[in-house]
Design an enzyme around this catalytic site. Structure first.
Site, short mmCIF file in Angstrom:
data_model
loop_
_atom_site.label_atom_id
_atom_site.label_comp_id
_atom_site.label_asym_id
_atom_site.label_seq_id
_atom_site.Cartn_x
_atom_site.Cartn_y
_atom_site.Cartn_z
N THR A 1 31.94 -15.06 122.01
CA THR A 1 30.78 -15.49 121.25
C THR A 1 30.02 -14.28 120.74
O THR A 1 30.56 -13.17 120.70
CB THR A 1 29.90 -16.45 122.08
OG1 THR A 1 28.90 -17.03 121.26
CG2 THR A 1 29.22 -15.73 123.24
N ASN A 2 28.78 -14.44 120.33
CA ASN A 2 27.98 -13.35 119.78
C ASN A 2 26.55 -13.48 120.28
O ASN A 2 26.23 -14.41 121.01
CB ASN A 2 28.05 -13.37 118.25
CG ASN A 2 27.55 -14.70 117.70
OD1 ASN A 2 26.39 -15.04 117.81
ND2 ASN A 2 28.47 -15.49 117.13
N ARG A 3 25.67 -12.59 119.84
CA ARG A 3 24.32 -12.51 120.40
C ARG A 3 23.30 -13.41 119.74
O ARG A 3 22.12 -13.31 120.05
CB ARG A 3 23.82 -11.08 120.31
CG ARG A 3 24.47 -10.13 121.27
CD ARG A 3 23.74 -8.80 121.22
NE ARG A 3 24.39 -7.79 122.02
CZ ARG A 3 24.25 -7.68 123.34
NH1 ARG A 3 23.47 -8.52 123.99
NH2 ARG A 3 24.88 -6.75 124.00
N SER A 4 23.70 -14.25 118.80
CA SER A 4 22.69 -15.05 118.11
C SER A 4 21.95 -15.98 119.08
O SER A 4 22.57 -16.71 119.84
CB SER A 4 23.36 -15.89 117.02
OG SER A 4 22.37 -16.70 116.41
N ALA B 1 25.46 -17.88 113.36
CA ALA B 1 26.41 -16.77 113.45
C ALA B 1 27.75 -17.38 113.83
O ALA B 1 27.97 -17.78 114.98
CB ALA B 1 25.95 -15.76 114.49
#
Ligand code: CTP
Ligand code: CA
Length: 236
Positions: free
Chosen positions: A33-36, A100
């Site tokens: 996943t990502n930091r959004s 994101a």
């Protein structure tokens, strides 16, 4: 303290907002996943609803309270988000792709939890995810979405020694074919988890609106000002 009076300039408009970061599963307990945080998208949905819009909010893994006044649909992966967005966009006057979306997903999903062995693991092979935003623009061109659907993308960019943030953002706006692109400069730190945000809204017609650093609610309001301005030229 009296809250600032809000315009009712989005009354009767149907606004679809995506937010958060998609998760791409490796096995039942692990994902990429990502930091959004989803906070910017939550603010856009909340302010749009407060200004009279009928808001559908597509939430990918957000740990913030749901935006008041929105219909919320939860998704996890990019492909789930695409399915929901493709269907919901047909009813929308405005789409704001603040999510994101993971560019890649693991090529192989293991239905059973991956076990550790003595050997080092294999390299994780990745497959490209569909580009949801580009797909919406394609659908609009093909007539599957109304021609008047206003499509807004987001981009977090850094400049380099050859090109500025705005150069990259203009190129992205053209590549994606959307109407508006909200650009954050991430060179000076992250917009991702904080409570403030600054940006520039680029229009496919060449317009450029700078939004000074402020709360995510303030940025949402300024972005929706630009969107409401574009809608004024389009019949409700
Ligand atoms: N987006 C999308 N589907 C994807 C990737 C991105 O709909 N698979 C949307 C995002 O929600 C955002 C916009 O496209 O509104 C721009 O995302 P960004 O990651 O900046 O664009 P990319 O084309 O993926 O370019 P980059 O290589 O810079 O990541
Ligand atoms: Ca990307």
């Amino acid at each position: 303290q009296r809250p600032e009076a809000l315009p009712a300039d989005l009354t009767g408009r149907r606004v679809l907002v995506t937010a958060g970061g998609t998760r791409e599963a490796l096995d039942p307990v692990r994902f990429l996943t990502n930091r959004s945080s989803g906070k910017q998208g939550v603010a856009i949905a909340r302010v749009a609803a407060a200004r009279g819009a009928e808001v559908t909010f597509v939430a990918a893994n957000i740990h913030a309270p749901d935006p008041a006044g929105s219909r919320v649909i939860r998704v996890e992966s990019a492909r789930q988000m695409q399915e929901v967005v493709t269907a919901e966009a047909k009813e929308a006057d405005v789409v704001v792709m603040a999510a994101a979306v993971s560019d890649f997903r693991p090529s192989n999903y293991s239905g059973a939890k991956i076990k550790k062995t003595d050997a080092d693991p294999d390299i994780v092979a990745l497959t490209k995810n569909p580009d949801i935003l580009a797909g919406l623009v394609r659908d609009r061109t093909a007539g599957a979405l109304r021609a008047s659907t206003l499509i807004t993308g987001f981009a977090a960019e850094t400049g380099d020694d050859k090109h500025t943030v705005i150069d990259y953002a203009r190129a992205k706006l053209e590549r994606k074919g959307c109407d508006l692109l909200l650009v954050n400069s991430v060179a000076a730190g992250g917009a991702f988890e904080g409570d403030t945000n600054a940006g520039v809204v680029l229009g496919s017609d060449g317009t450029e609106v700078t939004i000074a650093d402020g709360s995510k609610t303030a940025l949402a309001a300024r972005l929706l000002d630009v969107i409401a301005g574009k809608l004024r030229d389009r019949a409700p």
